[in-house]
Scaffold this motif. Structure first.
Motif, PDB file in Angstrom:
ATOM      1  N   LEU A  50      41.356 -41.242  -7.329  1.00 58.53           N
ATOM      2  CA  LEU A  50      41.273 -40.925  -5.909  1.00 58.53           C
ATOM      3  C   LEU A  50      40.647 -42.098  -5.164  1.00 58.53           C
ATOM      4  CD1 LEU A  50      40.042 -37.218  -6.079  1.00 58.53           C
ATOM      5  CD2 LEU A  50      42.323 -38.023  -5.424  1.00 58.53           C
ATOM      6  N   PRO A  51      40.948 -42.263  -3.887  1.00 56.26           N
ATOM      7  CA  PRO A  51      40.350 -43.359  -3.113  1.00 56.26           C
ATOM      8  C   PRO A  51      38.826 -43.331  -3.185  1.00 56.26           C
ATOM      9  CG  PRO A  51      42.103 -42.301  -1.868  1.00 56.26           C
ATOM     10  CD  PRO A  51      41.890 -41.463  -3.089  1.00 56.26           C
ATOM     11  N   GLY A  52      38.252 -44.493  -3.396  1.00 58.14           N
ATOM     12  CA  GLY A  52      36.796 -44.605  -3.457  1.00 58.14           C
ATOM     13  C   GLY A  52      36.187 -44.353  -4.816  1.00 58.14           C
ATOM     14  N   ARG A  53      36.979 -43.895  -5.767  1.00 58.61           N
ATOM     15  CA  ARG A  53      36.460 -43.641  -7.114  1.00 58.61           C
ATOM     16  C   ARG A  53      36.808 -44.800  -8.047  1.00 58.61           C
ATOM     17  NH1 ARG A  53      37.268 -37.243  -8.627  1.00 58.61           N
ATOM     18  NH2 ARG A  53      36.155 -36.388  -6.828  1.00 58.61           N
ATOM     19  N   THR A  54      35.939 -45.008  -9.029  1.00 58.91           N
ATOM     20  CA  THR A  54      36.148 -46.107  -9.977  1.00 58.91           C
ATOM     21  C   THR A  54      36.547 -45.622 -11.363  1.00 58.91           C
ATOM     22  OG1 THR A  54      33.789 -46.128 -10.557  1.00 58.91           O
ATOM     23  CG2 THR A  54      34.508 -47.593  -8.762  1.00 58.91           C
ATOM     24  N   CYS A  55      36.532 -44.305 -11.585  1.00 63.39           N
ATOM     25  CA  CYS A  55      36.909 -43.778 -12.898  1.00 63.39           C
ATOM     26  C   CYS A  55      37.328 -42.317 -12.763  1.00 63.39           C
ATOM     27  CB  CYS A  55      35.759 -43.909 -13.903  1.00 63.39           C
ATOM     28  SG  CYS A  55      34.273 -43.002 -13.442  1.00 63.39           S
ATOM     29  N   LEU A  56      38.073 -41.850 -13.763  1.00 65.48           N
ATOM     30  CA  LEU A  56      38.386 -40.427 -13.875  1.00 65.48           C
ATOM     31  C   LEU A  56      37.299 -39.762 -14.701  1.00 65.48           C
ATOM     32  CD1 LEU A  56      42.220 -40.407 -14.707  1.00 65.48           C
ATOM     33  CD2 LEU A  56      41.136 -39.965 -12.494  1.00 65.48           C
ATOM     34  N   HIS A  57      36.854 -38.619 -14.246  1.00 65.33           N
ATOM     35  CA  HIS A  57      35.860 -37.839 -14.991  1.00 65.33           C
ATOM     36  C   HIS A  57      36.276 -36.379 -14.904  1.00 65.33           C
ATOM     37  CE1 HIS A  57      32.056 -36.000 -16.178  1.00 65.33           C
ATOM     38  NE2 HIS A  57      31.651 -37.187 -16.597  1.00 65.33           N
ATOM     39  N   HIS A  58      36.514 -35.759 -16.051  1.00 66.66           N
ATOM     40  CA  HIS A  58      37.028 -34.393 -16.086  1.00 66.66           C
ATOM     41  C   HIS A  58      36.212 -33.445 -15.223  1.00 66.66           C
ATOM     42  CE1 HIS A  58      37.606 -30.316 -17.742  1.00 66.66           C
ATOM     43  NE2 HIS A  58      38.847 -30.704 -17.922  1.00 66.66           N
ATOM     44  N   TYR A  59      34.904 -33.532 -15.317  1.00 73.31           N
ATOM     45  CA  TYR A  59      34.023 -32.604 -14.612  1.00 73.31           C
ATOM     46  C   TYR A  59      34.207 -32.683 -13.091  1.00 73.31           C
ATOM     47  CZ  TYR A  59      29.714 -30.276 -13.145  1.00 73.31           C
ATOM     48  OH  TYR A  59      28.796 -29.428 -12.546  1.00 73.31           O
ATOM     49  N   ASP A  60      34.512 -33.869 -12.583  1.00 72.95           N
ATOM     50  CA  ASP A  60      34.594 -34.081 -11.140  1.00 72.95           C
ATOM     51  C   ASP A  60      35.935 -33.678 -10.525  1.00 72.95           C
ATOM     52  OD1 ASP A  60      32.027 -35.140 -11.150  1.00 72.95           O
ATOM     53  OD2 ASP A  60      32.758 -37.179 -11.488  1.00 72.95           O
ATOM     54  N   GLU A  61      36.914 -33.367 -11.354  1.00 77.50           N
ATOM     55  CA  GLU A  61      38.262 -33.108 -10.852  1.00 77.50           C
ATOM     56  C   GLU A  61      38.481 -31.621 -10.568  1.00 77.50           C
ATOM     57  OE1 GLU A  61      40.088 -35.517 -10.060  1.00 77.50           O
ATOM     58  OE2 GLU A  61      39.243 -37.189 -11.200  1.00 77.50           O
ATOM     59  N   THR A  62      39.347 -31.332  -9.594  1.00 76.22           N
ATOM     60  CA  THR A  62      39.738 -29.951  -9.332  1.00 76.22           C
ATOM     61  C   THR A  62      40.683 -29.472 -10.442  1.00 76.22           C
ATOM     62  OG1 THR A  62      41.706 -30.574  -8.069  1.00 76.22           O
ATOM     63  CG2 THR A  62      39.620 -30.379  -6.846  1.00 76.22           C
ATOM     64  N   ILE A  63      40.910 -28.181 -10.492  1.00 80.26           N
ATOM     65  CA  ILE A  63      41.809 -27.635 -11.510  1.00 80.26           C
ATOM     66  C   ILE A  63      43.212 -28.208 -11.352  1.00 80.26           C
ATOM     67  CG2 ILE A  63      42.933 -25.523 -12.312  1.00 80.26           C
ATOM     68  CD1 ILE A  63      40.320 -24.043 -11.793  1.00 80.26           C
TER      69      ILE A  63
END
Length: 199
Positions: A50-63
């Motif tokens: 997503l814009p502004g993010r530097t990594c994917l993190h499971h906990y931070d993502e919506t379903i």
């Protein structure tokens, strides 16, 4: 999993979930990849940021986002993955991590033909992992040819894979969110093992 040893890397990350006031489930996932596939894997994962993010993190993502990311992972070329889990007291996470790394590292080197292990850095806590590795080398459980590095989560999209796979497994087992894990587990060979006292 027939790739030559000099071509195989395992990226590791941890996750956990509280079961009750006295117990926590702690797990580490190891995703095994061929180095010749790394560029393609990274190219597939980076557009999911997503814009502004530097990594994917499971906990931070919506379903919904988790499901979309899982669909991307199903199309990646992975050699396989391991997930090891242990029930522990909330304040004994470091002990559990040591135990699970002691289980994982020899298997990765001797059974899965991995010669490079990459873990997400936990800053000052990385010293505990290095002590575990030194002990395994001294006891000849792993050899000096197994290279182990710590990197920041934003260093490479390959570190996002174990976070997402471990997170999807825990979400399926403990949060009533089965779809992302089902997609990933149907598409890739993943071995899940629970370590119990006495093993």
């Amino acid at each position: 999993m027939n790739e030559p040893a000099h071509e195989r890397t395992a990226h590791l990350d941890e996750t956990g979930v509280r079961i009750n006031a006295e117990q926590r489930l702690y797990g580490i996932a190891a995703v095994i990849t061929s180095r010749r596939e790394h560029a393609e894997i990274c190219d597939a994962l980076r557009p999911m940021l997503l814009p502004g993010r530097t990594c994917l993190h499971h906990y931070d993502e919506t379903i919904d986002r988790r499901l979309s990311i899982a669909k991307v992972i199903t199309r990646l070329t992975l050699e396989g993955a391991l997930v090891v889990v242990e029930t522990t007291a909330p304040r004994q996470q470091e002990r559990a991590r040591t135990r699970l790394l002691t289980e994982l590292l020899p298997r990765l080197q001797h059974q899965e033909c991995v010669d490079h292990v990459v873990l997400e850095s936990r800053a000052g806590s990385d010293k505990h992992d290095r002590r575990t590795l030194d002990r395994l080398r001294r006891s000849r459980v792993v050899t000096a040819s197994l290279r182990v590095d710590h990197v920041r989560k934003d260093a490479t999209p390959l570190v996002w894979l174990p976070d997402f796979i471990a997170g999807s497994y825990f979400a399926a087992e403990h949060h009533g969110e089965p779809e992302p894990w089902a997609l990933i587990a149907e598409s890739h060979l993943i071995d899940v093992r629970t370590i119990r006292d006495g093993e």
